[in-house]
Design an enzyme around this catalytic site. Sequence first.
Site, PDB file in Angstrom:
ATOM      1  N   ASN A 184       0.817  -1.337   0.077  1.00 50.96           N
ATOM      2  CA  ASN A 184       0.256   0.063  -0.246  1.00 50.96           C
ATOM      3  C   ASN A 184       1.149   0.962   0.046  1.00 50.96           C
ATOM      4  O   ASN A 184       1.907   1.326   0.737  1.00 50.96           O
ATOM      5  CB  ASN A 184      -0.995   0.151   1.214  1.00 50.96           C
ATOM      6  N   GLU A 194       0.300   5.352   0.708  1.00 53.30           N
ATOM      7  CA  GLU A 194      -0.801   6.357   1.147  1.00 53.30           C
ATOM      8  C   GLU A 194      -0.296   7.695   0.547  1.00 53.30           C
ATOM      9  O   GLU A 194       0.862   7.795   0.152  1.00 53.30           O
ATOM     10  CB  GLU A 194      -0.890   6.084   2.343  1.00 53.30           C
ATOM     11  N   CYS A 222      -4.065   0.541  -2.508  1.00 46.69           N
ATOM     12  CA  CYS A 222      -3.909  -0.548  -1.854  1.00 46.69           C
ATOM     13  C   CYS A 222      -2.908  -1.680  -2.519  1.00 46.69           C
ATOM     14  O   CYS A 222      -2.551  -1.684  -3.578  1.00 46.69           O
ATOM     15  CB  CYS A 222      -5.389  -1.419  -2.079  1.00 46.69           C
ATOM     16  N   GLU A 260      -3.277  -4.883  -3.095  1.00 40.39           N
ATOM     17  CA  GLU A 260      -3.586  -5.823  -4.151  1.00 40.39           C
ATOM     18  C   GLU A 260      -3.530  -5.409  -5.585  1.00 40.39           C
ATOM     19  O   GLU A 260      -3.237  -5.739  -6.325  1.00 40.39           O
ATOM     20  CB  GLU A 260      -5.033  -6.376  -3.878  1.00 40.39           C
ATOM     21  N   CYS A 272     -10.544  -4.725   0.236  1.00 43.50           N
ATOM     22  CA  CYS A 272     -11.678  -3.697   0.219  1.00 43.50           C
ATOM     23  C   CYS A 272     -12.469  -4.007  -1.143  1.00 43.50           C
ATOM     24  O   CYS A 272     -11.889  -4.758  -2.103  1.00 43.50           O
ATOM     25  CB  CYS A 272     -10.985  -2.365   0.249  1.00 43.50           C
ATOM     26  N   CYS A 290     -10.531  -3.128  -4.527  1.00 40.72           N
ATOM     27  CA  CYS A 290      -9.638  -4.230  -4.813  1.00 40.72           C
ATOM     28  C   CYS A 290     -10.360  -5.635  -5.248  1.00 40.72           C
ATOM     29  O   CYS A 290      -9.862  -6.366  -6.231  1.00 40.72           O
ATOM     30  CB  CYS A 290      -8.731  -4.735  -3.672  1.00 40.72           C
TER      31      CYS A 290
HETATM   32  N1  THU Z   1      -5.611  -1.416   2.291  1.00 40.71           N
HETATM   33  C1  THU Z   1      -4.915  -2.369   1.453  1.00 40.71           C
HETATM   34  O1  THU Z   1      -3.886  -2.134   0.985  1.00 40.71           O
HETATM   35  N2  THU Z   1      -5.603  -3.485   1.064  1.00 40.71           N
HETATM   36  C2  THU Z   1      -6.850  -3.670   1.298  1.00 40.71           C
HETATM   37  O2  THU Z   1      -7.703  -4.453   0.774  1.00 40.71           O
HETATM   38  C3  THU Z   1      -7.624  -3.048   2.356  1.00 40.71           C
HETATM   39  C4  THU Z   1      -6.882  -1.775   3.007  1.00 40.71           C
HETATM   40  C5  THU Z   1      -4.764  -0.369   2.961  1.00 40.71           C
HETATM   41  C6  THU Z   1      -5.090   1.054   2.361  1.00 40.71           C
HETATM   42  C7  THU Z   1      -4.472   1.909   3.340  1.00 40.71           C
HETATM   43  O3  THU Z   1      -3.263   2.286   3.005  1.00 40.71           O
HETATM   44  C8  THU Z   1      -4.675   0.935   4.741  1.00 40.71           C
HETATM   45  O4  THU Z   1      -4.752  -0.469   4.034  1.00 40.71           O
HETATM   46  C9  THU Z   1      -5.775   1.361   5.675  1.00 40.71           C
HETATM   47  O5  THU Z   1      -7.103   1.419   4.996  1.00 40.71           O
END
Ligand code: THU
Length: 135
Positions: free
Chosen positions: A50, A52, A61, A63, A92, A95
């Site tokens: 991930n 941000e 994310c 994935e 999520c 994804c």
């Molecule tokens: N996140 C992912 O990388 N994958 C997911 O399927 C759920 C959430 C990350 C996004 C963000 O950087 C952190 O988790 C918190 O939401």
Amino acid sequence: MSKPAELSPEFPSLVQQATEARLKGYAPYSNFLVGAALLTIDGRTFTGCNVENASYGLSICAERAAICQAVAHGHREFRAIVVAASPLASPCGACRQFIVEFGRDISVIACDPEDVTQVKHWTSEQLLPARFSFE
Ligand code: THU
């Protein structure tokens, strides 16, 4: 990948690669690191983490980062994706739509690298049965 997915011979290596990718995650806002390891139909692996952003909605994310890596390298057929987070996180909604775009029978496995007893798996179809599609 045969079922159950976590018994497949590729699983330990995918967990390892997802775990390593997770540690490269950039998550200064949530402090929640996520890594993904995506297995192609011909046995290659692509990873993602991930990333941000101060403009929160721009965050990507793990994935989707892994899928973009694979597609950029010419791979579009996938067998499995392992997602590493602690505590364990299921993908999520965005994804799920991104994964099922590439097939309804992709094994999606969530694991917690800090607690190996925590593993869940689904098919991409199970995670998003009523996906948006032009079909
Ligand atoms: N996140 C992912 O990388 N994958 C997911 O399927 C759920 C959430 C990350 C996004 C963000 O950087 C952190 O988790 C918190 O939401």
